[in-house]
Scaffold this motif. Structure first.
Motif: not given
Length: 317
Positions: A28-45
């Motif tokens: 029914t449109g975009l319904r959020e079901v999950f959210r998570e964040r992590i730190a960006t590994p900025g120097h390690d691909f």
């Protein structure tokens, strides 16, 4: 799970300090079901790819299906080689990001500039929802944007449509304020981004005799009667107005939605329309200049919408 299910979309917003994934069900449109964040590994691909894969795996489990993936990245991809240019995430520089992620995730991914994802989010359900065209203009650490028509992102031949921050400031404006032509990380000189972004406003303040105050502090001082702060805001407004007049003349959007940290400055909405009008020919009108509905929270949402747009394109006859 081997096939991408069109009823779910993952939007991933990648920045210099964090990677945020939001999973949406598309029932029914975009319904959020999950959210998570992590730190960006900025120097390690390798760690970067592994981190994204972990987020997507957990989001798939939350949705109960393998979902399409859209990603908003800072910087741009070289249109010839596909290699990423990103000053905010050094690990991505020179890398073929999309193929590496597609191999790790076992599905196609669609990648857009983070500013373009902001614009798409504000065009669909945001401040410019329902308008024929809109431009989303980011004013933060840098200056960029995206252009949408009919609620769909227009990426252009090179995929860089909306990069107004890398237009050159006219020489007469630099001379008017006694400003140098500052080198830009893009490799050019005198780009608007170097003058109208958050760091650009701080540079203007120092140039006019002030200290290295943050934009919100400069604005507060100007409201309290500080002459240098007021002159800084006036110069910044004039430079920004010239750039936006070119947006109006070139694209004629039905609205301009501001994003980034400077979008929180009330005087931009109060004074910018008149300042832009001074650079237009008689009779030309300035479109509404609006605050964002989703703001920084729209990055992941816009990336998910980009994935949905891409999937719609693939399924079209």
């Amino acid at each position: 799970m081997t096939n991408t299910d069109p009823q779910g979309f993952h939007g991933i917003d990648i920045g210099g300090s964090k990677i945020e994934l939001v999973a949406f069900a598309d029932d029914t449109g975009l319904r959020e079901v999950f959210r998570e964040r992590i730190a960006t590994p900025g120097h390690d691909f390798a760690a970067f790819v592994q981190g994204v894969a972990g987020l997507v795996g957990r989001a798939d489990a939350a949705l109960g299906r393998q979902a399409a993936v859209g990603i908003g990245l800072p910087g741009v991809a070289d249109p010839a080689s596909g290699r990423q240019l990103s000053s905010n995430v050094p690990a991505l520089n020179g890398r073929l990001v999309a193929p590496a992620l597609e191999q790790a995730l076992g599905r196609p991914v669609v990648i857009g500039n983070d500013c373009q994802c902001f614009a798409l989010s504000e065009a669909q359900g945001g401040a410019a929802d329902g308008l024929p065209t809109m431009f989303g203009a980011i004013l933060g650490t840098g200056a960029g944007g995206g252009y949408c028509a009919g609620g769909r992102l227009q990426r252009g031949f090179n995929g860089v449509a909306g990069e107004w921050g890398h237009w050159s400031v006219p020489a007469h404006l630099l001379a008017q304020y006694g400003l140098p032509s500052i080198p830009c990380p893009c490799g050019r000189q005198g780009c608007f981004e170097r003058y109208v972004s958050g760091p650009g406003m701080r540079m203007l303040h120092r140039h006019l005799g002030g200290d290295d105050a943050e934009p919100m502090v400069i604005a507060a001082r100007a409201n309290a009667g500080d002459a240098v702060a007021a002159a800084t805001l006036a110069a910044h407004l004039d430079l920004l107005a010239h750039a936006f007049s070119s947006l109006v003349l070139g694209l004629d959007p039905h609205a301009i939605v501001l994003g980034g940290g400077l979008s929180q400055l009330p005087h931009l909405y109060q004074q910018l329309p008149a300042a832009v009008r001074r650079y237009l020919f008689p009779g030309a009108q300035v479109p509404p200049i609006l605050p964002p509905r989703f703001g920084d929270a729209g990055g992941a949402r816009g990336a998910a919408l980009l994935a949905r747009q891409q999937q719609t394109n693939r399924s079209a006859p």
